[in-house]
Design an enzyme around this catalytic site. Structure first.
Site, PDB file in Angstrom:
ATOM      1  N   GLU A  19      10.369   1.071  10.171  1.00 43.92           N
ATOM      2  CA  GLU A  19      11.365   2.105   9.925  1.00 43.92           C
ATOM      3  C   GLU A  19      10.657   3.430  10.160  1.00 43.92           C
ATOM      4  OE1 GLU A  19      13.009   4.912   8.678  1.00 43.92           O
ATOM      5  OE2 GLU A  19      13.103   4.197   6.608  1.00 43.92           O
ATOM      6  N   CYS A  40      13.397  10.764   6.745  1.00 44.46           N
ATOM      7  CA  CYS A  40      13.398  10.215   8.109  1.00 44.46           C
ATOM      8  C   CYS A  40      14.771  10.343   8.744  1.00 44.46           C
ATOM      9  CB  CYS A  40      12.941   8.769   8.084  1.00 44.46           C
ATOM     10  SG  CYS A  40      13.752   7.797   6.822  1.00 44.46           S
ATOM     11  N   GLU A  51      10.438  15.564  15.588  1.00 44.73           N
ATOM     12  CA  GLU A  51      10.758  15.483  14.167  1.00 44.73           C
ATOM     13  C   GLU A  51       9.895  16.518  13.436  1.00 44.73           C
ATOM     14  OE1 GLU A  51       9.428  11.876  12.077  1.00 44.73           O
ATOM     15  OE2 GLU A  51      11.383  11.878  11.090  1.00 44.73           O
ATOM     16  N   LYS A  80       0.839  -1.193   0.000  1.00 44.18           N
ATOM     17  CA  LYS A  80       0.000   0.000   0.000  1.00 44.18           C
ATOM     18  C   LYS A  80       0.878   1.249   0.000  1.00 44.18           C
ATOM     19  CE  LYS A  80      -1.876   2.645   3.095  1.00 44.18           C
ATOM     20  NZ  LYS A  80      -1.824   3.953   2.414  1.00 44.18           N
TER      21      LYS A  80
HETATM   22  P1  NAI Z   1       1.867   7.976   8.456  1.00 47.49           P
HETATM   23  O1  NAI Z   1       2.722   7.152   9.332  1.00 47.49           O
HETATM   24  O2  NAI Z   1       0.462   8.205   8.869  1.00 47.49           O
HETATM   25  O3  NAI Z   1       1.809   7.329   6.997  1.00 47.49           O
HETATM   26  C1  NAI Z   1       2.668   6.349   6.506  1.00 47.49           C
HETATM   27  C2  NAI Z   1       1.863   5.237   5.857  1.00 47.49           C
HETATM   28  O4  NAI Z   1       1.103   4.556   6.834  1.00 47.49           O
HETATM   29  C3  NAI Z   1       0.858   5.715   4.822  1.00 47.49           C
HETATM   30  O5  NAI Z   1       0.837   4.791   3.770  1.00 47.49           O
HETATM   31  C4  NAI Z   1      -0.454   5.681   5.585  1.00 47.49           C
HETATM   32  O6  NAI Z   1      -1.562   5.527   4.772  1.00 47.49           O
HETATM   33  C5  NAI Z   1      -0.270   4.483   6.452  1.00 47.49           C
HETATM   34  N1  NAI Z   1      -1.089   4.449   7.668  1.00 47.49           N
HETATM   35  C6  NAI Z   1      -1.606   5.481   8.367  1.00 47.49           C
HETATM   36  N2  NAI Z   1      -2.282   5.037   9.438  1.00 47.49           N
HETATM   37  C7  NAI Z   1      -2.185   3.698   9.428  1.00 47.49           C
HETATM   38  C8  NAI Z   1      -2.669   2.653  10.282  1.00 47.49           C
HETATM   39  N3  NAI Z   1      -3.365   2.923  11.374  1.00 47.49           N
HETATM   40  N4  NAI Z   1      -2.385   1.388   9.973  1.00 47.49           N
HETATM   41  C9  NAI Z   1      -1.649   1.101   8.877  1.00 47.49           C
HETATM   42  N5  NAI Z   1      -1.185   2.028   8.035  1.00 47.49           N
HETATM   43  C10 NAI Z   1      -1.436   3.314   8.304  1.00 47.49           C
HETATM   44  O7  NAI Z   1       2.613   9.343   8.236  1.00 47.49           O
HETATM   45  P2  NAI Z   1       1.990  10.737   7.742  1.00 47.49           P
HETATM   46  O8  NAI Z   1       0.710  11.002   8.467  1.00 47.49           O
HETATM   47  O9  NAI Z   1       1.954  10.741   6.289  1.00 47.49           O
HETATM   48  O10 NAI Z   1       3.080  11.766   8.268  1.00 47.49           O
HETATM   49  C11 NAI Z   1       3.084  12.208   9.612  1.00 47.49           C
HETATM   50  C12 NAI Z   1       4.489  12.357  10.138  1.00 47.49           C
HETATM   51  O11 NAI Z   1       5.131  11.081  10.140  1.00 47.49           O
HETATM   52  C13 NAI Z   1       5.401  13.227   9.306  1.00 47.49           C
HETATM   53  O12 NAI Z   1       5.270  14.568   9.637  1.00 47.49           O
HETATM   54  C14 NAI Z   1       6.745  12.695   9.688  1.00 47.49           C
HETATM   55  O13 NAI Z   1       7.180  13.284  10.890  1.00 47.49           O
HETATM   56  C15 NAI Z   1       6.510  11.233   9.911  1.00 47.49           C
HETATM   57  N6  NAI Z   1       6.883  10.422   8.732  1.00 47.49           N
HETATM   58  C16 NAI Z   1       8.032   9.706   8.756  1.00 47.49           C
HETATM   59  C17 NAI Z   1       8.423   9.002   7.647  1.00 47.49           C
HETATM   60  C18 NAI Z   1       9.668   8.224   7.626  1.00 47.49           C
HETATM   61  O14 NAI Z   1      10.209   7.990   6.547  1.00 47.49           O
HETATM   62  N7  NAI Z   1      10.185   7.743   8.728  1.00 47.49           N
HETATM   63  C19 NAI Z   1       7.650   9.002   6.421  1.00 47.49           C
HETATM   64  C20 NAI Z   1       6.417   9.718   6.506  1.00 47.49           C
HETATM   65  C21 NAI Z   1       6.078  10.415   7.622  1.00 47.49           C
END
Ligand code: NAI
Ligand code: MG
Length: 795
Positions: free
Chosen positions: A266, A300, A397, A192
């Site tokens: 990660e 990240c 972050e 996904k």
């Molecule tokens: P997120 O963690 O919500 O999204 C990442 C993925 O997880 C997306 O595909 C999303 O649809 C999915 N997701 C969301 N809720 C889920 C759930 N309950 N169960 C399974 N999958 C789920 O991150 P978001 O909201 O896009 O960004 C928020 C913050 O997260 C950013 O500001 C940043 O600080 C951090 N982030 C860190 C990343 C990294 O590479 N470590 C990447 C993206 C965001």
């Protein structure tokens, strides 16, 4: 503008990259994308779609299907059906497909780069020169691992259907990091993409069709968090690989607790970028551009905390500000911009709010004099100086182009500041002194250390975090283990192995043993200690005869033990050679007292004398195994495509809590405790609840074997209670549990808060006497984390 004016201002004109091919791709799908399930474009059963926009222009690019539980189920079914033939195809067959995918991506690399840039807002320069080449590199590299699996990973097999959930910051690259190793090791996947950036994953689906990948091996389902959650909760998914926020990482840990699903996470970071006074400051400035302005800081592992030695701080800040003034923010398809658009308004708002909080806290904020384009989702490069380490912008972050700077005076202070975070993803060290760099590298708690470089990646090198940055590695040989399971796992039983016991009339013989008149205590910080609560519990043999009492420990005793483990710094500092000698010494002392330990086993379990003797002898042998490994569990040197090598160093996890199996009182204790300490960890161990006396006898061996105080802390009592206390304890870095299915679930659930590494048995029994099941590299892997240190090499 006249030529004269152009010469005077030296302004860049726009240099737009053509988006013709990507537009054609979108049009070919009528700008409305279906789900990619079982090799076919499939309408979502909800009939719902959502929009993907270009953050540079706010233009609507396409509609994307929203997958619900039914669609997720269909996709998992397809992946499950595809699994057997995919495994049977063998390593070479899979290598051919992965190689074909790599080639096909290379042939269409510009389309991928442009589409990614449009959908995410990142500069075309980056997608063209970094993201997409790395994507191809990942598939090539893992085509190789597929080819080599039969020989290099022969003790391992595929896990099954893998659910993969990826973020929006490196959409295609994260897809490659997840899909390539999974397919190589014989798994099938349901992936996904993030809701903001689905398009390149859908283009990838086209590539899968083009190379004739068997249906169902790769399924792409688009949607929001709910879709991700449905995938996480699907019973036929055997593993979840996730990259994204720490918050969702913790949700996934809790959701999968006790199910037996493997997970790798990660997550976020707040990575330090450490500049020593002898660093080449002009290189440092370019390093900072790579660290925090690459991908708008939405990385990240972004070097978002600048730690600079006080003597050069002002000089460096001046250079940084001058460089910031020349950075260009603009449309992602413009080849001459440095910084593109923030992925979405919601992310922009988070950045704005955190920056405001940083200002309100009194930190000094600096931004360049020019303004960002008004249309689109932009944020200027930002520098905070004089930031206090406890400030919110130093801890949280931000995930945007915001650099937060603070100073240090001594090397020790630099390390302390660097590690003053709940994260541990990456770090970079800048100095012209290689001695200093390689002295600091092992002291930083992070999965990646870049020396005089930043944000460089390669398929040959593992990437992943310590602490709340998650667990598991992607890339390198270390990354393969996330997608396999040990063949011995299928041998584990639902019941404890039966051992030969006395004839009932042998009970007398048991009674006639010399009574061992000891009052077992706890063993904490190298000293025998009474339990804080002042309670004891009776220990009986298998016929119910009273033998002795042991302390009933409480939360306070666990805390004391953890503190003692923390205070023991000598053990981790010893060389493998020195640790091996201590372990041999343990074996020697155990062998001197072999009869006594065998008698104890007979007394407690009523097994035959020969069984007991075998258990002691196997225990001694096992200590030898890990004494042997103590100075041989080497890292690797990975050869990257850049002018670096990475030193992949297995490091201790830190403090590991160990809950021993109830059976094999002595051997179960030895088989878990000894590998953990052999790798430099200090431990808090809860021995078998019903048979703790072999463990409490054992502290006398420890006292005479040069094991430093605090290295092994033995805490007796209720397994359930103490396990929960350890799972919740924030200063325990890892927890191994061998007990019931419920206990395993408790461990996984309660450990989510600090994301400690867990290893549980889900109520299955291994045969501790068997060398394949009871010892080996699997134990050592759980006792270590791989840190990849990027060292300039051949430059
Ligand atoms: P997120 O963690 O919500 O999204 C990442 C993925 O997880 C997306 O595909 C999303 O649809 C999915 N997701 C969301 N809720 C889920 C759930 N309950 N169960 C399974 N999958 C789920 O991150 P978001 O909201 O896009 O960004 C928020 C913050 O997260 C950013 O500001 C940043 O600080 C951090 N982030 C860190 C990343 C990294 O590479 N470590 C990447 C993206 C965001
Ligand atoms: Mg988008």
């Amino acid at each position: 503008m006249s030529i004269k004016e152009i010469y005077n201002t030296m302004e860049y004109g726009p240099a737009p990259e053509s988006n013709k091919e990507s537009v054609a791709f979108l049009d070919q799908h009528k700008r409305k994308f279906q789900l990619f399930i079982n090799g076919k474009w499939t309408k979502p059963s909800s009939g719902e779609y959502f929009e993907s926009i270009s953050p540079s222009t706010t233009e609507k690019l396409a509609q994307v299907a929203e997958a619900n539980d039914k669609d997720v189920d269909d996709a998992v079914k397809a992946a499950k059906k595809a699994l057997k033939p995919w495994v049977e195809l063998g390593g070479h067959g899979r290598a051919r497909y992965l190689y074909a995918i790599a080639r096909q991506i290379q042939k269409h690399s510009r389309n991928f780069a442009v589409l990614e840039s449009m959908d995410n807002g990142k500069p075309i320069r980056e997608t063209r020169d970094i993201d997409i080449p790395l994507v191809a590199r990942h598939f090539y590299h893992h085509a190789g691992w597929a080819q080599l699996m039969d020989t290099e990973m022969k003790d391992y097999k595929e896990i099954g259907v893998i659910g993969q959930i990826i973020p929006w910051n490196f959409p295609m690259l994260m897809l490659a990091w997840k899909i390539a190793p999974a397919l190589a090791m014989g798994n099938t996947v349901v992936l996904k993409p993030a809701e903001f950036t689905s398009l390149t994953a859908l283009l990838f689906a086209d590539i899968c069709k083009q190379v004739g990948l068997p249906d169902g091996v790769v399924n792409i389902i688009t949607g929001h968090g709910n879709t991700g959650a449905a995938l996480v909760n699907h019973p036929d998914v055997s593993k979840i690989a996730f990259t994204g926020s720490t918050e969702v990482g913790k949700i996934i840990r809790r959701a999968t607790a006790g199910t037996g699903k493997k997970i790798s996470l990660e997550l976020g970071g707040k990575s330090p970028f450490i500049v020593f006074e002898d660093a080449d400051l002009d290189s440092v400035v370019e390093g900072i551009v790579d660290a925090i302005w690459f991908n708008q800081g939405q990385v990240c592992c972004a070097g978002s905390r600048l730690l600079v030695q006080e003597s050069v701080a002002e000089k460096l800040y001046k250079k940084i500000r001058a460089r910031m003034e020349t950075l260009r923010v603009g449309n992602s398809l413009d080849k001459s911009i440095d910084i593109g658009a923030i992925v979405a308004p919601v992310q922009l708002k988070t950045i704005q709010e955190l920056v405001q909080q940083g200002k309100d806290e009194g930190n000094t904020c600096w931004q360049p004099s020019w303004e960002c384009p008004k249309e689109g989702c932009y944020y200027p490069p930002t520098l905070f100086t004089g930031v206090s380490p406890s400030s919110i912008i130093a801890q949280e972050e931000i995930f945007g182009p915001v650099l937060v700077a603070m100073t240090f005076r001594s090397h020790g202070e630099a390390v302390k500041l660097a590690n003053n975070t709940r994260y541990g993803l990456a770090s970079s060290i800048w100095t012209e002194n290689i001695n200093l760099a390689l002295d600091i590298a092992p002291q930083i708690k992070a999965g990646t250390v870049w020396i005089n470089c930043s944000n460089v990646f390669d398929a040959a090198s593992g990437f992943g975090g310590y602490r709340e940055s998650g667990y598991g590695r992607e890339g390198g040989k270390e990354g393969l283990y996330e997608y396999v399971k040990h063949r011995a796992e299928s041998e584990f039983k639902n019941e404890a192995p039966k051992l030969k016991t006395h004839e009932p009339n042998n009970k007398k013989e048991n009674k006639s043993l010399p009574s061992i008149d000891r009052t077992p205590k706890l063993f904490i910080g190298g000293k025998q200690a009474r339990p804080d609560g002042g309670n004891s519990i009776p220990i009986k043999d298998t016929y119910g005869n009273y033998i002795s009492e042991v302390p009933k420990s409480s939360r306070k005793d666990i805390r004391n033990a953890v503190e003692a483990a923390h205070a023991c710094t000598t053990w981790a500092g010893m060389t493998g050679h020195a640790k091996a000698q201590v372990l041999y010494y343990i074996a020697e002392n155990l062998s001197v007292r072999a009869e006594e330990f065998a008698a104890r086993i007979v007394q407690m379990t009523n097994v035959s004398a020969s069984e007991a003797e075998k258990e002691v002898q196997t225990s001694i042998e096992r200590v030898y195994t890990y004494a042997a490994w103590a100075d041989k569990y080497d890292g690797q040197v990975h050869h990257t495509t850049q002018r670096n090598v990475t030193l992949a160093m297995p490091e201790k996890v830190g403090i590991i809590g160990i809950v021993c199996p109830d059976e094999s009182h002595l051997l179960g204790f030895i088989s878990t405790v000894i590998p953990a300490i052999a790798m430099g960890n200090c431990i808090v161990v809860v021995p078998s609840e019903t048979g703790p006396l072999s463990a409490t006898d054992f502290y006398q061996i420890l006292e005479t074997s040069d094991v430093p105080g605090g290295c092994i802390n033995i805490v007796t009592g209720s397994k359930d209670e103490l396990t929960k206390e350890m799972a919740k304890h924030d200063d325990i870095d890892g927890l191994w549990y061998f007990g019931t299915a419920q206990g395993s679930k408790d461990v996984e659930l309660l450990s989510a808060e600090n994301l400690k590494r867990t290893w549980v048995n889900y109520g299955k029994y291994r045969n501790w006497f068997d060398r394949i099941q009871g010892e080996g590299s699997e134990f050592l892997r759980h006792a270590t984390e791989i840190k990849n240190i990027w060292v300039p090499y051949g430059a």
